[in-house]
Design an enzyme around this catalytic site. Structure first.
Site, PDB file in Angstrom:
ATOM      1  N   GLY A  36      -3.896 -30.136   2.047  1.00  0.00           N
ATOM      2  CA  GLY A  36      -3.114 -28.896   1.977  1.00  0.00           C
ATOM      3  C   GLY A  36      -1.832 -29.154   1.192  1.00  0.00           C
ATOM      4  CG  HIS A  37       1.200 -31.613   2.860  1.00  0.00           C
ATOM      5  ND1 HIS A  37       0.675 -32.278   3.943  1.00  0.00           N
ATOM      6  CD2 HIS A  37       2.154 -30.787   3.352  1.00  0.00           C
ATOM      7  CE1 HIS A  37       1.292 -31.886   5.045  1.00  0.00           C
ATOM      8  NE2 HIS A  37       2.189 -30.981   4.721  1.00  0.00           N
TER       9      HIS A  37
END
Ligand code: PAF
Length: 282
Positions: A36-37
């Site tokens: 996600g990051h």
């Protein structure tokens, strides 16, 4: 990638970047980085001349009894992930420098911080808004990147940016999921194998609710009942809330007659997990 831990040093770096006409993309995180990051880092890299990523486990956004002291930390792995994603500067401030003795100032975004997670994590969004504004003031980026999994957080930050006239573009990116559909989260590290399997029910329930809306179901309570049934069919999940609400105000929507947010928070083992999806009626 340069690792910077003092506020004065990162301020100098970002001011030099701005003075040389370079745009800065900023990703604030609490570390334990996942895909996600990295999707935020990749987008920031595309959009900007320089990328700054911060890792700071912010004490003021944890409420009493939460996982502040146990929050997953893996700074060496995080450094590898950030540098592979071509982050230019990794900012790692200390809690002492961010909140020195005598610290007294907090940012309170009204109303939209009250429902959903705000009800269960009193003061959480005050801590989030405060640290994000502090980081924005330190880094002064052109753009800042946030994931849609934390929808309410995103809404709070957007509202703060608008209300306080910040010249920062807030950019949201879609939730990245495991193969099972489970939304990626640093807190997934708390789950054992069985809990990982159970946790997939959250996304399954969201998909079913989207199908129900497509099939013309408009009564929120009926959809909520179905989500509850799907989630409860798995062992060891405790529902904190299921909400169908207006995506701008987060007020409950009894009948879906427009765009609606479906948001879920559950507890599984030691993890508190959230997820959401958007539905739309034409
Ligand atoms: O989403 C997070 O990781 C945090 O809430 C944030 C935005 C970095 C503020 O501490």
């Amino acid at each position: 990638m340069k690792v910077i831990s003092s506020i004065i040093d990162i301020k100098k770096i970002s001011s030099d970047l701005r003075n040389s006409g370079k745009s800065i993309g900023f990703i604030p995180t609490m570390g334990a980085l996942h895909m996600g990051h990295t999707s935020l880092m990749e987008k920031a890299k595309k959009d900007n001349d320089a990328v700054i990523l911060s890792i700071f486990v912010n004490p003021t956004q944890f409420t009493a009894g939460e996982d502040y002291h146990n929050y997953p930390k893996d700074i060496e792995k995080d450094k590898i992930i950030a540098s592979k994603s071509e982050v230019d500067y990794l900012f790692l401030p200390s809690a002492d420098e961010m909140y020195p003795e005598g610290y007294k100032t907090f940012v309170n975004v009204e109303d939209i911080t009250e429902p959903l997670c705000g009800k269960f994590r009193l003061g959480h969004f005050k801590g989030v808004a405060t640290v994000v504004l502090k980081l924005f003031n330190i880094v002064k980026p052109k753009r800042a990147y946030f994931g849609e999994k934390d929808y309410q957080q995103l809404l709070v930050i957007r509202r703060m940016a608008r209300d306080l006239n910040l010249d920062i573009e807030i950019i949201n990116m879609p939730t990245i999921r495991e193969k099972t559909g489970l939304a990626m989260s640093s807190r997934n590290r708390y789950l054992n194998q069985n809990e990982m399997v159970s946790a997939a029910a959250i996304y399954k329930a969201l998909k079913i609710s989207q199908e129900m809306v497509k099939d013309s179901e408009r009564i929120s309570q009926k959809i909520i009942n179905e989500i509850e049934r799907v989630i409860k069919s798995e062992d060891g999940i405790k529902i904190e809330y299921i909400s169908i609400c207006d995506p701008d105000t987060l007020e409950d929507m009894k009948i879906i007659n427009d765009r609606a947010l479906i948001a879920i928070a559950v507890r599984i083992g030691n993890a508190r997990l959230i997820d959401n999806c958007m539905v739309e009626v034409r």
